[in-house]
Design a protein around this motif. Structure first.
Motif, PDB file in Angstrom:
ATOM      1  N   MET A   1       0.825  -1.206   0.000  1.00  0.00           N
ATOM      2  CA  MET A   1       0.000   0.000   0.000  1.00  0.00           C
ATOM      3  C   MET A   1       0.858   1.254   0.000  1.00  0.00           C
ATOM      4  O   MET A   1       2.000   1.239   0.446  1.00  0.00           O
ATOM      5  CB  MET A   1      -0.911   0.001   1.238  1.00  0.00           C
ATOM      6  CG  MET A   1      -1.912  -1.139   1.239  1.00  0.00           C
ATOM      7  SD  MET A   1      -2.967  -1.140   2.704  1.00  0.00           S
ATOM      8  CE  MET A   1      -1.905  -1.998   3.865  1.00  0.00           C
ATOM      9  N   THR A   2       0.267   2.335  -0.495  1.00  0.00           N
ATOM     10  CA  THR A   2       0.906   3.643  -0.467  1.00  0.00           C
ATOM     11  C   THR A   2      -0.183   4.707  -0.372  1.00  0.00           C
ATOM     12  O   THR A   2      -1.340   4.451  -0.708  1.00  0.00           O
ATOM     13  CB  THR A   2       1.782   3.871  -1.722  1.00  0.00           C
ATOM     14  OG1 THR A   2       2.547   5.060  -1.562  1.00  0.00           O
ATOM     15  CG2 THR A   2       0.928   3.976  -2.992  1.00  0.00           C
ATOM     16  N   TRP A   3       0.166   5.883   0.098  1.00  0.00           N
ATOM     17  CA  TRP A   3      -0.784   6.993   0.160  1.00  0.00           C
ATOM     18  C   TRP A   3      -0.727   7.760  -1.147  1.00  0.00           C
ATOM     19  O   TRP A   3       0.352   8.018  -1.663  1.00  0.00           O
ATOM     20  CB  TRP A   3      -0.441   7.943   1.309  1.00  0.00           C
ATOM     21  CG  TRP A   3      -0.598   7.324   2.663  1.00  0.00           C
ATOM     22  CD1 TRP A   3       0.397   6.884   3.476  1.00  0.00           C
ATOM     23  CD2 TRP A   3      -1.814   7.079   3.365  1.00  0.00           C
ATOM     24  NE1 TRP A   3      -0.113   6.371   4.635  1.00  0.00           N
ATOM     25  CE2 TRP A   3      -1.471   6.482   4.600  1.00  0.00           C
ATOM     26  CE3 TRP A   3      -3.150   7.299   3.067  1.00  0.00           C
ATOM     27  CZ2 TRP A   3      -2.430   6.104   5.535  1.00  0.00           C
ATOM     28  CZ3 TRP A   3      -4.092   6.925   4.008  1.00  0.00           C
ATOM     29  CH2 TRP A   3      -3.726   6.338   5.221  1.00  0.00           C
ATOM     30  N   ILE A   4      -1.889   8.112  -1.691  1.00  0.00           N
ATOM     31  CA  ILE A   4      -1.954   8.977  -2.865  1.00  0.00           C
ATOM     32  C   ILE A   4      -2.999  10.053  -2.605  1.00  0.00           C
ATOM     33  O   ILE A   4      -3.878   9.889  -1.763  1.00  0.00           O
ATOM     34  CB  ILE A   4      -2.290   8.206  -4.166  1.00  0.00           C
ATOM     35  CG1 ILE A   4      -3.679   7.547  -4.087  1.00  0.00           C
ATOM     36  CG2 ILE A   4      -1.211   7.176  -4.469  1.00  0.00           C
ATOM     37  CD1 ILE A   4      -4.148   6.941  -5.399  1.00  0.00           C
ATOM     38  N   SER A   5      -2.903  11.136  -3.354  1.00  0.00           N
ATOM     39  CA  SER A   5      -3.879  12.221  -3.179  1.00  0.00           C
ATOM     40  C   SER A   5      -5.181  11.866  -3.893  1.00  0.00           C
ATOM     41  O   SER A   5      -5.195  11.080  -4.842  1.00  0.00           O
ATOM     42  CB  SER A   5      -3.322  13.528  -3.743  1.00  0.00           C
ATOM     43  OG  SER A   5      -3.272  13.457  -5.157  1.00  0.00           O
ATOM     44  N   ARG A   6      -6.265  12.457  -3.436  1.00  0.00           N
ATOM     45  CA  ARG A   6      -7.551  12.261  -4.116  1.00  0.00           C
ATOM     46  C   ARG A   6      -7.476  12.779  -5.549  1.00  0.00           C
ATOM     47  O   ARG A   6      -8.102  12.220  -6.437  1.00  0.00           O
ATOM     48  CB  ARG A   6      -8.671  12.950  -3.357  1.00  0.00           C
ATOM     49  CG  ARG A   6      -8.964  12.269  -2.044  1.00  0.00           C
ATOM     50  CD  ARG A   6     -10.453  12.281  -1.727  1.00  0.00           C
ATOM     51  NE  ARG A   6     -10.677  11.657  -0.440  1.00  0.00           N
ATOM     52  CZ  ARG A   6     -11.001  10.372  -0.296  1.00  0.00           C
ATOM     53  NH1 ARG A   6     -11.142   9.611  -1.335  1.00  0.00           N
ATOM     54  NH2 ARG A   6     -11.192   9.866   0.898  1.00  0.00           N
ATOM     55  N   ASP A   7      -6.691  13.854  -5.772  1.00  0.00           N
ATOM     56  CA  ASP A   7      -6.527  14.375  -7.126  1.00  0.00           C
ATOM     57  C   ASP A   7      -5.938  13.310  -8.044  1.00  0.00           C
ATOM     58  O   ASP A   7      -6.402  13.113  -9.162  1.00  0.00           O
ATOM     59  CB  ASP A   7      -5.626  15.617  -7.125  1.00  0.00           C
ATOM     60  CG  ASP A   7      -6.296  16.819  -6.471  1.00  0.00           C
ATOM     61  OD1 ASP A   7      -7.548  16.824  -6.362  1.00  0.00           O
ATOM     62  OD2 ASP A   7      -5.570  17.736  -6.061  1.00  0.00           O
ATOM     63  N   GLU A   8      -4.907  12.605  -7.551  1.00  0.00           N
ATOM     64  CA  GLU A   8      -4.299  11.533  -8.341  1.00  0.00           C
ATOM     65  C   GLU A   8      -5.309  10.421  -8.599  1.00  0.00           C
ATOM     66  O   GLU A   8      -5.380   9.871  -9.690  1.00  0.00           O
ATOM     67  CB  GLU A   8      -3.072  10.984  -7.620  1.00  0.00           C
ATOM     68  CG  GLU A   8      -2.332   9.928  -8.402  1.00  0.00           C
ATOM     69  CD  GLU A   8      -1.107   9.390  -7.671  1.00  0.00           C
ATOM     70  OE1 GLU A   8      -0.639   8.300  -8.066  1.00  0.00           O
ATOM     71  OE2 GLU A   8      -0.620  10.033  -6.725  1.00  0.00           O
ATOM     72  N   LEU A   9      -6.106  10.105  -7.622  1.00  0.00           N
ATOM     73  CA  LEU A   9      -7.129   9.077  -7.758  1.00  0.00           C
ATOM     74  C   LEU A   9      -8.149   9.472  -8.826  1.00  0.00           C
ATOM     75  O   LEU A   9      -8.512   8.670  -9.684  1.00  0.00           O
ATOM     76  CB  LEU A   9      -7.822   8.873  -6.405  1.00  0.00           C
ATOM     77  CG  LEU A   9      -8.823   7.757  -6.293  1.00  0.00           C
ATOM     78  CD1 LEU A   9      -8.156   6.404  -6.484  1.00  0.00           C
ATOM     79  CD2 LEU A   9      -9.495   7.800  -4.924  1.00  0.00           C
ATOM     80  N   HIS A  10      -8.583  10.743  -8.794  1.00  0.00           N
ATOM     81  CA  HIS A  10      -9.565  11.222  -9.773  1.00  0.00           C
ATOM     82  C   HIS A  10      -8.942  11.298 -11.162  1.00  0.00           C
ATOM     83  O   HIS A  10      -9.603  10.993 -12.146  1.00  0.00           O
ATOM     84  CB  HIS A  10     -10.138  12.569  -9.343  1.00  0.00           C
ATOM     85  CG  HIS A  10     -10.949  12.497  -8.096  1.00  0.00           C
ATOM     86  ND1 HIS A  10     -11.995  11.639  -7.934  1.00  0.00           N
ATOM     87  CD2 HIS A  10     -10.860  13.176  -6.918  1.00  0.00           C
ATOM     88  CE1 HIS A  10     -12.524  11.767  -6.729  1.00  0.00           C
ATOM     89  NE2 HIS A  10     -11.845  12.696  -6.089  1.00  0.00           N
ATOM     90  N   ASP A  11      -7.665  11.692 -11.237  1.00  0.00           N
ATOM     91  CA  ASP A  11      -6.983  11.743 -12.541  1.00  0.00           C
ATOM     92  C   ASP A  11      -6.947  10.354 -13.179  1.00  0.00           C
ATOM     93  O   ASP A  11      -7.189  10.207 -14.377  1.00  0.00           O
ATOM     94  CB  ASP A  11      -5.545  12.283 -12.395  1.00  0.00           C
ATOM     95  CG  ASP A  11      -5.514  13.770 -12.083  1.00  0.00           C
ATOM     96  OD1 ASP A  11      -6.561  14.441 -12.234  1.00  0.00           O
ATOM     97  OD2 ASP A  11      -4.441  14.259 -11.658  1.00  0.00           O
TER      98      ASP A  11
END
Length: 163
Positions: A147-157
């Motif tokens: 697992m890793t942390w990602i931003s919601r922006d990256e998720l939406h992109d």
């Protein structure tokens, strides 16, 4: 959770300021709160039932019940059979804590006191419930290193590019 090049302390500190864990722990993160929740999940509803079932001092129980009600975990309502009594029942928010309480119990069995004689079972199949696990979106079981942390922006992109 991904630490290939070591943690970015500044990014961690910034994200930690917006993390929901401290507020959740403030509301439910102490022994009596969890034991009250366990009692509520097992049908305890009245002050006297919680007190007798948990062996908790009346003042501590009163304080914890009030805190759980104020936090939206439990709700108080008059007992229709005896207006002098109050019923404490789980709200939807409180019921959503079932996996949290169950995972702590399972962790305790694995790392503390061993398997208990009583197990939580599916009422229809009469078989034990599955262990709580962290799963990927596709159902794969994940370990910490997966697992890793990602931003919601990256998720939406990613979602926009997939569409």
């Amino acid at each position: 959770m991904d630490s290939k090049s070591g943690p970015d302390i500044d990014a961690f500190r910034e994200a930690a300021l917006r993390c929901p864990i401290p507020a959740a722990v403030e509301l439910i993160g102490e022994k009596w709160a969890f034991l009250i929740l366990r009692g509520a999940f097992n049908g305890l509803q009245h002050f006297e039932e919680f007190q007798a079932g948990l062996g908790i001092a009346r003042n501590i129980l009163s304080d914890r019940l009030a805190k759980l009600v104020a936090g939206g975990i439990l709700e108080r309502s008059p007992d229709p059979s005896d207006r002098r009594k109050v019923i404490y029942s789980l709200t939807t928010k409180g019921e959503a804590l079932l996996p949290v309480v169950l995972s702590i119990r399972q962790w305790g069995e694995d790392w503390g006191y061993g398997e208990m004689e009583i197990v939580l079972a599916d009422s229809k199949a009469r078989r034990p419930v599955r262990r709580i696990r962290v799963l990927a979106e596709d159902g794969r079981e994940l370990a910490l290193g997966d697992m890793t942390w990602i931003s919601r922006d990256e998720l939406h992109d990613k979602a926009d590019k997939a569409a």
